[in-house]
Scaffold this active site. Structure first.
Site, PDB file in Angstrom:
ATOM      1  N   ARG A  17      -1.932  -4.979   8.819  1.00  0.00           N
ATOM      2  CA  ARG A  17      -3.297  -4.982   9.736  1.00  0.00           C
ATOM      3  C   ARG A  17      -3.743  -3.675  10.114  1.00  0.00           C
ATOM      4  O   ARG A  17      -4.844  -2.998   9.892  1.00  0.00           O
ATOM      5  CB  ARG A  17      -3.348  -5.938  10.572  1.00  0.00           C
ATOM      6  CG  ARG A  17      -4.731  -6.389  11.129  1.00  0.00           C
ATOM      7  CD  ARG A  17      -4.576  -7.123  12.402  1.00  0.00           C
ATOM      8  NE  ARG A  17      -4.419  -8.363  11.987  1.00  0.00           N
ATOM      9  CZ  ARG A  17      -3.344  -8.892  11.991  1.00  0.00           C
ATOM     10  NH1 ARG A  17      -2.503  -8.350  12.873  1.00  0.00           N
ATOM     11  NH2 ARG A  17      -2.958 -10.291  11.635  1.00  0.00           N
ATOM     12  N   ASN A  77      -6.440  -0.804   8.400  1.00  0.00           N
ATOM     13  CA  ASN A  77      -7.504  -0.480   9.004  1.00  0.00           C
ATOM     14  C   ASN A  77      -7.546   1.001   9.149  1.00  0.00           C
ATOM     15  O   ASN A  77      -8.724   1.611   8.861  1.00  0.00           O
ATOM     16  CB  ASN A  77      -7.677  -1.024  10.629  1.00  0.00           C
ATOM     17  CG  ASN A  77      -8.329  -2.308  10.456  1.00  0.00           C
ATOM     18  OD1 ASN A  77      -9.413  -2.540  10.351  1.00  0.00           O
ATOM     19  ND2 ASN A  77      -7.343  -3.506  10.471  1.00  0.00           N
ATOM     20  N   SER A  81       2.388  -8.716   8.563  1.00  0.00           N
ATOM     21  CA  SER A  81       0.816  -8.845   8.664  1.00  0.00           C
ATOM     22  C   SER A  81       0.555  -8.230   9.938  1.00  0.00           C
ATOM     23  O   SER A  81      -0.694  -7.065   9.676  1.00  0.00           O
ATOM     24  CB  SER A  81       0.553 -10.525   9.266  1.00  0.00           C
ATOM     25  OG  SER A  81       1.087 -10.599  10.461  1.00  0.00           O
TER      26      SER A  81
END
Lengths: 268, 157
Positions: free
Chosen positions: A201, A205, A197
């Site tokens: 993440r 992004n 994660s």
């Protein structure tokens, strides 16, 4: 490059999403991403030299503006660490500082015009160039796996081998032998999800941000003044918005690292 | 796009080196500077507070001393006035006593002189009486024989 004539937008984008590596094929393990490595190392050196040059002349008296800035950054990071972790911060503090500043600098590469670095490096013979190292899964996973190793290391260090094994097999459901396997599986998922994660993440992004920049940049070569104007406005708006994302992503990566490592110190 | 390769390992090593550098060369020095400054500031604030308290003490002391000095001054003035009054009173009573004494001495003198004058007068009157009587009697009156008579006469005058 926006000026590549025959490809159109799709080819422009796929070209830009290629890393620069010695052998331009997927699957070759030793064919490293020279662009990610160069930019990230350069920014790492910038971070080290910048902070070190201020720290070297650090005084406990009236600080210079540069030292004050470094101190502000450090106090901010230290405050975040202090809030979450109640122990010796001599390692976790610098770790968080390194993550925050390094990721912030690498994310900030996104603010450069999307074609600038590729254009410059093209003069030196680079066929492809991706300027944002944090939009490279190799880098985000490198960071999150390092954090993961630190989490494991601190779990063993804080609880001992027996203690950590005991926790892996008996928490959270209970110590009954029938529950050992479910406990362990759950803990395994929890453990593995952390680096995944963390890196996905940041990567997601930054990758999405880069992609949007490329799409907007496609408007510049669309051939109409209207679209060119819209491109300028869209690029500006997205860039301003991206300043926020850059900071937030660097901050989240840092805070989650602190949280994971302080969780490794907690006893259940 | 999603191919993993040696970049991962290279970046991990780079990250580890960055962390190591930060742990050893950046973090401890700057935190030391900050902590030293915190101590300095705390000391400075303490010193200021102490100086403030000392100043207040000194002010109070000065005020108390001024008050005491004023009190002493008034006491001294009072005493001086009392003394002056006493001296004046004493001088006055002395003067009155001296006057009385002188007056008494003068009265004594006057009295004794009057007495003497009176006696002389009496003797002279006696002698005159004798002379007068001898002129009347035409003979010598022996003052020794008629002394008793003459004294009686003198006492009657």
């Amino acid at each position: 490059m926006a000026s590549e004539p025959q490809g159109g937008l799709t080819e422009y984008i796929t070209h830009h999403l290629q890393h620069f590596k010695p052998v331009q094929v997927s699957g070759n393990f030793w064919s490293v991403h020279i662009d990610s490595l160069t930019v990230s190392l350069a920014l790492g050196v910038v971070f080290c030299l910048w902070f070190w040059s201020k720290v070297r002349k650090a005084t406990s008296g009236v600080p210079s503006k540069g030292q004050a800035f470094v101190e502000i950054v450090l106090e901010f990071v230290d405050g975040q660490v202090k809030d979450v972790f109640h122990g010796d911060r001599r390692f976790l503090g610098p770790l968080a500082l390194t993550i925050f500043v390094w990721v912030l600098l690498m994310n900030a590469m996104d603010l450069l015009p999307v074609d600038l670095l590729p254009m410059i490096t093209h003069q030196f013979g680079a066929s492809h160039f991706r300027a944002v190292p944090t939009a490279d899964l190799n880098l985000t996973f490198a960071m999150s796996l390092t954090v993961f190793l630190l989490v494991i290391f601190y779990s063993f260090k804080a609880k001992g081998f027996g203690g950590y094994m005991h926790e892996l097999f008996t928490a959270p459901f209970g110590a009954h032998p029938l529950l050992w396997i479910p406990n362990f599986l759950l803990n395994l998922v929890e453990l593995v999800s952390k680096p995944v994660s963390l890196s996905m993440r940041l990567f997601g992004n930054m990758y999405a941000g880069e992609l949007v920049f490329m799409l907007i940049a496609g408007l510049f070569s669309a051939g109409s003044w209207m679209l060119f104007g819209m491109g300028i406005i869209g690029y500006t708006v997205w860039e301003i918005f991206h300043i926020l994302i850059i900071g937030i992503q660097a901050f989240i990566f840092m805070v989650l690292t602190i949280v994971y490592i302080s969780m490794a110190h907690d006893h259940h | 796009m999603l191919d993993f390769n040696a970049t991962l390992i290279g970046e991990m090593i780079a990250f580890a080196i960055l962390i190591w550098f930060c742990v050893h060369f950046i973090w401890p020095h700057i935190t030391k500077a900050i902590e030293e400054r915190q101590i300095k500031i705390a000391e400075g604030l303490n010193a200021a507070e102490r100086a403030h308290a000392e100043l207040k003490d000194a002010d109070n002391k000065v005020a108390a001393e001024i008050k005491q000095a004023r009190q002493q001054a008034t006491e001294i003035i009072d005493r001086a006035q009392q003394q002056a009054n006493q001296i004046l009173d004493k001088a006055r009573t002395d003067a009155v006593a001296e006057i009385n004494r002188q007056k008494a001495a003068a009265q004594d003198d006057i009295a004794s002189m009057a007495q003497r004058a009176r006696e002389e007068l009496r003797e002279r009157v006696g002698a005159l009486a004798v002379q007068g009587a001898s002129k009347i009697v035409q003979r010598e009156i022996d003052p020794a024989t008629h002394k008793l008579l003459l004294d009686q006469l003198a006492a009657e005058i």
